[in-house]
Design a protein around this motif. Structure first.
Motif, PDB file in Angstrom:
ATOM      1  N   UNK A  38       0.006 -10.878 -19.507  1.00 19.27           N
ATOM      2  CA  UNK A  38      -1.042  -9.844 -18.797  1.00 19.27           C
ATOM      3  C   UNK A  38      -1.820 -10.738 -17.834  1.00 19.27           C
ATOM      4  N   UNK A  39      -2.062 -11.849 -17.984  1.00 19.06           N
ATOM      5  CA  UNK A  39      -2.688 -12.526 -16.783  1.00 19.06           C
ATOM      6  C   UNK A  39      -1.996 -12.581 -15.538  1.00 19.06           C
ATOM      7  N   UNK A  40      -0.570 -12.911 -15.631  1.00 25.73           N
ATOM      8  CA  UNK A  40       0.454 -12.894 -14.393  1.00 25.73           C
ATOM      9  C   UNK A  40       0.320 -11.442 -13.845  1.00 25.73           C
ATOM     10  N   UNK A  41       0.443 -10.491 -14.797  1.00 24.12           N
ATOM     11  CA  UNK A  41       0.288  -9.364 -14.465  1.00 24.12           C
ATOM     12  C   UNK A  41      -0.826  -8.889 -13.572  1.00 24.12           C
ATOM     13  N   UNK A  42      -1.885  -9.099 -14.124  1.00 25.29           N
ATOM     14  CA  UNK A  42      -3.196  -9.097 -13.488  1.00 25.29           C
ATOM     15  C   UNK A  42      -3.167  -9.693 -12.133  1.00 25.29           C
ATOM     16  N   UNK A  43      -2.493 -10.820 -11.955  1.00 29.27           N
ATOM     17  CA  UNK A  43      -2.638 -11.620 -10.649  1.00 29.27           C
ATOM     18  C   UNK A  43      -1.584 -10.823  -9.599  1.00 29.27           C
ATOM     19  N   UNK A  44      -0.498 -10.359 -10.211  1.00 34.92           N
ATOM     20  CA  UNK A  44       0.305  -9.299  -9.296  1.00 34.92           C
ATOM     21  C   UNK A  44      -0.538  -8.244  -8.860  1.00 34.92           C
ATOM     22  N   UNK A  45      -1.279  -7.447  -9.548  1.00 37.51           N
ATOM     23  CA  UNK A  45      -2.017  -6.242  -9.247  1.00 37.51           C
ATOM     24  C   UNK A  45      -3.097  -6.696  -8.370  1.00 37.51           C
ATOM     25  N   UNK A  46      -3.545  -8.059  -8.504  1.00 38.12           N
ATOM     26  CA  UNK A  46      -4.585  -8.466  -7.484  1.00 38.12           C
ATOM     27  C   UNK A  46      -4.055  -8.202  -6.153  1.00 38.12           C
ATOM     28  N   UNK A  47      -2.846  -8.732  -5.968  1.00 37.83           N
ATOM     29  CA  UNK A  47      -2.227  -8.776  -4.441  1.00 37.83           C
ATOM     30  C   UNK A  47      -2.059  -7.248  -4.198  1.00 37.83           C
ATOM     31  N   UNK A  89      11.277  -5.502  -3.511  1.00 37.24           N
ATOM     32  CA  UNK A  89      10.697  -4.108  -2.932  1.00 37.24           C
ATOM     33  C   UNK A  89      11.770  -3.602  -2.285  1.00 37.24           C
ATOM     34  N   UNK A  90      11.733  -2.218  -2.243  1.00 38.60           N
ATOM     35  CA  UNK A  90      12.749  -1.459  -1.420  1.00 38.60           C
ATOM     36  C   UNK A  90      13.220  -1.888  -0.009  1.00 38.60           C
ATOM     37  N   UNK A  91      14.290  -1.715   0.662  1.00 37.52           N
ATOM     38  CA  UNK A  91      14.553  -2.458   1.730  1.00 37.52           C
ATOM     39  C   UNK A  91      13.378  -1.958   2.950  1.00 37.52           C
ATOM     40  N   UNK A  92      12.971  -0.635   2.623  1.00 38.77           N
ATOM     41  CA  UNK A  92      12.223   0.152   3.775  1.00 38.77           C
ATOM     42  C   UNK A  92      10.776  -0.069   3.466  1.00 38.77           C
ATOM     43  N   UNK A  93      10.280  -0.675   2.427  1.00 39.37           N
ATOM     44  CA  UNK A  93       8.940  -1.064   2.203  1.00 39.37           C
ATOM     45  C   UNK A  93       8.152  -1.897   3.304  1.00 39.37           C
ATOM     46  N   UNK A  94       7.146  -1.330   3.738  1.00 37.13           N
ATOM     47  CA  UNK A  94       6.530  -2.276   4.845  1.00 37.13           C
ATOM     48  C   UNK A  94       5.027  -2.477   4.792  1.00 37.13           C
ATOM     49  N   UNK A  95       4.355  -2.251   3.637  1.00 34.46           N
ATOM     50  CA  UNK A  95       3.003  -2.385   3.325  1.00 34.46           C
ATOM     51  C   UNK A  95       2.708  -3.869   2.668  1.00 34.46           C
ATOM     52  N   UNK A  96       3.817  -4.372   2.362  1.00 38.30           N
ATOM     53  CA  UNK A  96       3.492  -5.816   1.680  1.00 38.30           C
ATOM     54  C   UNK A  96       3.220  -6.840   2.790  1.00 38.30           C
ATOM     55  N   UNK A  97       2.748  -8.073   2.422  1.00 37.04           N
ATOM     56  CA  UNK A  97       2.736  -9.154   3.139  1.00 37.04           C
ATOM     57  C   UNK A  97       3.888  -9.772   3.336  1.00 37.04           C
ATOM     58  N   UNK A 138      -2.961  -5.080  -0.992  1.00 35.97           N
ATOM     59  CA  UNK A 138      -2.132  -4.378  -0.032  1.00 35.97           C
ATOM     60  C   UNK A 138      -2.260  -3.032   0.028  1.00 35.97           C
ATOM     61  N   UNK A 139      -2.564  -2.333  -1.084  1.00 37.68           N
ATOM     62  CA  UNK A 139      -2.763  -0.911  -1.195  1.00 37.68           C
ATOM     63  C   UNK A 139      -3.950  -0.505  -0.356  1.00 37.68           C
ATOM     64  N   UNK A 140      -5.160  -1.123  -0.479  1.00 36.25           N
ATOM     65  CA  UNK A 140      -6.214  -0.756   0.021  1.00 36.25           C
ATOM     66  C   UNK A 140      -6.205  -0.789   1.708  1.00 36.25           C
ATOM     67  N   UNK A 141      -5.487  -1.941   2.040  1.00 35.09           N
ATOM     68  CA  UNK A 141      -5.257  -2.141   3.515  1.00 35.09           C
ATOM     69  C   UNK A 141      -4.381  -1.025   3.703  1.00 35.09           C
ATOM     70  N   UNK A 142      -3.477  -0.425   3.297  1.00 36.28           N
ATOM     71  CA  UNK A 142      -2.738   0.868   3.620  1.00 36.28           C
ATOM     72  C   UNK A 142      -3.750   1.892   3.689  1.00 36.28           C
ATOM     73  N   UNK A 143      -4.555   2.187   2.762  1.00 30.32           N
ATOM     74  CA  UNK A 143      -5.451   3.268   2.538  1.00 30.32           C
ATOM     75  C   UNK A 143      -6.512   3.214   3.899  1.00 30.32           C
ATOM     76  N   UNK A 144      -6.744   1.821   4.097  1.00 30.16           N
ATOM     77  CA  UNK A 144      -7.835   1.864   5.204  1.00 30.16           C
ATOM     78  C   UNK A 144      -7.062   2.071   6.452  1.00 30.16           C
TER      79      UNK A 144
END
Lengths: 402, 402, 402, 402
Positions: A129-138, A385-393, A142-148
């Motif tokens: 669960x803590x590693x899961x939490x850390x994944x969601x921290x990233x 991630x899928x090969x077309x994903x662009x919103x990650x670092x 990435x998600x808010x950056x896309x939204x903004x």
């Protein structure tokens, strides 16, 4: 464990802190999730995996949340459709924060009082669960950056001075000439070596045969990527995989996701700029390029007369002398499809849906980015991630046959 | 060569012969192509790759055909959009047959008269062209079968007695108990061994490390697949990869592509039936299941407590004692994503687009089907389709960790 | 009646005659239908409406055809999905022609032998069936023209010399200065006056009040429409209805459907050309513009400082002195939405679905085109299409407030 | 004027008050807009139409807002894409409220200090702006209701006791037997009579001819609509317009938009319920049915052996003796397409885009709903929506030929 639990959980709130309730509510595409949803879902994970099954007398905060905040666990019942997460104005942010506190109290109480047997069952799930939490921290970042980025005023997540997500010790990169480091060949051991935590998809440790190869000692820079653009990289089909070229044409790609061409109406300037967590800034030609898809990474490599490394080459070269930027800058697309290691078995129970069922149609990324929580990655860590994903670092490291 | 050229080219016309001009014109989905288009495109291949570059004085049949019948070769100019191939009523079938004859004459003349230098350049391309033609011979059958399946009257491609595409020596399978054959482990040589023709994607030959495994000695039968259906296979998400389960739900899959459930309105009967090239017939429970996607193959394997073999395991076990049905029945989905072998380089020139640019997002199939021209496959042959593709003669072979 | 039946039915075959079986099979968009389907559907109409209910002992040609060739009659059972009409290679064209002959024999026998009572019931349906056939005769032309326009070689339906669909007496128009004819005002009678055949949607005849208006004495020419284009008509949102402007932008409209701008790659020329049933020809600036949508017609009228007439103005001015080109050139978009006249009642039975259920979302066109069978239209005739439809022979007549 | 301006502007804030900043930010479909957007757009209207052109020295609050909050005025420059209004977390709600205050101050200053000439130009635009604001007040309610309905917890806009949007004097209806009121026939005057404000689309006043008709003295109730459902209304194609039946099948409609069938998982109950601004409540069979599309209204009328009134019949019968519920309960779909009155001319300038450019593809609704601001409607008022729109307070009044 209690202390570590508290620290990691608190870190999520720190990341959310620069954002208004409105910011935390929206979903800018179905691949991304609202900040508020991340905050709730990571709490749900502890509730569904640990407190519900193992903590006698635990009372859920709200029965409906198991429907609202289940991400994709079929074994745990039906769930809110992913593309509609942005419509959940209720529960409000305040209620979600209360939910987090409720779960945290439950977990801390449980840890303080459970018996040995329960502890043995809970510990791996709490750790997960803590590693899961850390994944969601990233993902929060990435998600808010896309939204903004969808807002024509291009607001910053936070001003540059306050960039708490940047680890203090990662200095700004200076472009040195790229060197090719020769990798070890013959059989190599791949996968988690058994000490400390690892996800199931990093196991079992096994041996592979590696052909002679060399790998770049640093990531591809924005300046190098700009040369690719200026050399017509986005207009030359011979550089691209077929699906990649189709994506270029269908979506009108002409540069990495958050680059602004000179004279972009949203933030006019005479030169290239980049939108990031601190807002719009001049393109730093010495910084690693980021927010590119696998397709773009592969096309760049083709243009550069090189290729992408396999995930096995990458892992083997992790601690080769002279190798830099292996983690903490950008995730690095590999030429490896995400699949099971020989003898792979998912975890038992609902946690078995964590990784295994996604093992088709995605590419492996290795390393870790500037948005990855410190200490979260390992040499054997497999992001995908899928090969077309662009919103990650997501950036590029080159390799070549030796 | 001249004789082989003539035989293979003639074979395409034999396959088209049962079909009317109308049948040969339609396109039932964008993945499939009209028979007439296959007939023209395979001719264009010889024209564009051999006659145009190498035969002095060759006059194209119609300049516009290079636009109409280029499939995906970016280096050879723009082309007609793939989803609109079914709108090409002109050129008519008669004109396309004349085009074939024109190209054939050109090729035979060229072979009879060219000098040594030209011959050395042409021979690999002519050879490639014939293997290309054979690939399209299978596609002629799979594509027309899909087209006919869209007709509510379910017309047969040809009556059973005339089934010329079935090789005489392949007897109807009898279901024997499945046996597990132990594969060779340790390092194994993979890829084309250099004798005879191979596509570039089968090279370079290289070594891989294999973990202990066993592989089923025959394909999964329709009867076994029916058990999977009756056990709720299409309703149990835990058996499926995430993308596979999404496909089941989005498309309402409940059986292989051409199976008709009892009481299907198109051909009412009390029991399961299958639509095939000879029309609708009773389900043969001893025949290998076919026309399933990778997703279904993987779900079936999960249900059976097994897994799919990797392409390396498959190739290594090809001639293991006791192994049957490795080719001539159905293509066999492997657990391997389609990617480049270590050191892979595409062919030079336009032929370089033949295989390499598709090396993402697809799964490898091995073997060969009842629709594959005899002699067209090899142990090292790598067929590939997206994981959701169902309209090929694609079946299932199981494997297990040993 | 028998003679008229024979003549009209034969006319459909004349229209199909220039087309190969392949041409007659394809469907280029879901709004259009294959020629073969039109030939079968019009036969099905007689079978379903007359022979089935009224001719004792009539044996259907093929029971499955009622599923395949029902267009939209819910009362007559389920039917083949409209967008998949182009996949019906079977029945073949030959079989469909046999079906036509079978139905024709049935109808002629029925007419020769039925009793008075049956005749009274059949006559209106037979009459309706022949008008229905004539409507489809125009659709055969408009639909095949669209299909041929999707072929990059732009083949002609038939060579110009053979243009049998052009009535001999309609001379090529010469552009005279446009004159404004003053319409009658006050109350006017609208709708069918009771003599001869009319569709139900032309009834009941009723009175409307007309405000003073004037109407152009001829249609808008291609030369006038070219001025609109050259004046930026397709780039000026202020000229367009909101939905029209959205269509311009979504579809990239920049001229009528079948116009070719100078230097179009499909048929290079230095000036504007038009694709039509005789193939590509020079733009005739004196000919009425055709193949425009209601949106384009309305934008042109706005640009010209005028408006489109209402269907009531049009009908009232039909025989005003000096009025020309009211029929036989192009259907004329009116400013009237297609709705029921006061007191409208659809026909009883299945024929009630003929017109009434389409009375929303469409605009009325009046007149008749060069593709309309001679004698098929009337001043009260109401044609109707959605405002974005462009593939009909639809043109523009202007009106103004007086 | 100053007082009226203040009152109406304040009313928008009262309507937004029950909503959190998160609630006010989201957009649940592209037809709807976020509350925050409504608050900003209505302010932009005064800025763009009045303060910018007429108030010397007015300084815009933020130059970028003219891009963000322009709805559809082409003459006023480019604008943020409608479907992405829900992504505008910035400006924040607080900033938008400051924007409102800034505009209000500007307008009040302008009104207090402008000269006679400016006042004459400003007054019609200020008046228009206030009516515009009132239209958006209703949209605030309909749009947030849709957004909340997408939340599986079905939260209430506000608790029933606080329902400030319900006018005090509108008592709960009691179902009386429906009576048919005979309408006036012959010529009738239609359109705004010149006293007080009206939109341009209500003019010019003109005469129409009416055939004899009768109109129901009250709206169709939920109880009556339930009978339609229970009689298979949503399963009988013969009751529906063709486009309506297609909508039923494509969207799975089986009841009005916000009805919950018995045992709906979101709010389990044994009987029908309705979701509304006060949350979920029992279906009130005596209340007028609402949130139905034109298609449903027309199908219900067909089922009831009646039809919908034309907008002219409705307007003429507005004050007929015995007529009730003409306004204040639900907008009433008419059988009239939304088009221009004879001699119609849009307003000059940007305000000309207010109504005229939408005059195709929509149906007229008359009356006014429980969500319409008191005093906002008139007998000549023409509301309009596409025939498939269901999220408005739109109900049914029946008519018949006399």
């Amino acid at each position: 464990m209690a202390q570590r639990y508290g620290e990691i959980r608190a870190r999520s709130l720190v990341l959310a802190a620069p954002l208004s309730a409105e910011d935390q509510c929206i979903q800018s595409m179905s691949d991304a999730s609202p900040t508020k949803w991340h905050l709730a879902h990571t709490s749900w994970f502890f509730e569904a995996m640990v407190l519900g099954p193992l903590a006698p007398g635990y009372v859920p905060f709200d029965e409906r949340f198991s429907y609202l905040f289940n991400s994709y666990y079929e074994a745990l019942g039906p769930r809110h459709p992913r593309p509609q997460r942005g419509l959940l104005t209720r529960p409000t942010l305040v209620q979600v924060l209360a939910y987090r506190a409720h779960v945290d109290t439950g977990v801390q109480d449980f840890m303080a009082t459970c018996d040995e047997m329960a502890w043995r069952r809970a510990l791996p799930l709490l750790t997960l669960g803590l590693h899961h939490e850390q994944q969601h921290q990233e993902l929060i970042l990435t998600d808010i950056l896309h939204a903004l980025s969808c807002n024509p005023t291009l607001p910053a997540y936070q001003c540059a001075a306050a960039s708490s997500h940047k680890p203090a010790l990662r200095v700004a990169p200076v472009t040195a000439p790229l060197h090719w480091v020769t990798g070890r060949t013959g059989t190599a051991a791949i996968g988690h070596d058994g000490s400390g935590f690892a996800f199931d998809n990093e196991t079992p440790r096994h041996r592979v045969l590696l052909s002679p190869y060399r790998m770049a000692d640093r990531l591809v820079t924005c300046g190098e990527y700009l040369q690719f653009i200026e050399d017509g990289g986005y207009r030359r089909p011979e550089l691209w995989l077929s699906d990649g070229w189709a994506a270029v044409q269908a979506n009108g790609w002409s540069c990495p996701l958050y680059w602004l061409a000179p004279h972009d109406a949203r933030a006019p300037a005479g030169d290239w700029q980049v939108f990031g967590l601190s807002g719009v800034g001049a393109l730093d030609t010495s910084a690693p390029v980021s927010q590119v898809s696998f397709y773009e990474a592969a096309a760049f490599a083709e243009w550069a007369g090189a290729r992408l490394p396999t995930e096995f080459e990458w892992e083997t070269a992790f601690d080769a002398p002279g190798m830099t930027q292996m983690t903490g800058y950008a995730w690095q697309w590999t030429r490896s499809s995400y699949g099971p290691y020989p003898g792979f078995h998912p975890l038992a129970g609902a946690a078995g849906e964590y990784n295994g069922k996604f093992m088709v149609g995605q590419m492996v990324l290795r390393g870790g980015s500037s948005a990855t929580p410190l200490g979260h990655t390992r040499p054997s860590y497999r992001n995908f991630f899928p090969p077309g994903a662009r919103w990650q670092f997501s950036g590029i490291r080159l390799a070549r046959d030796a």
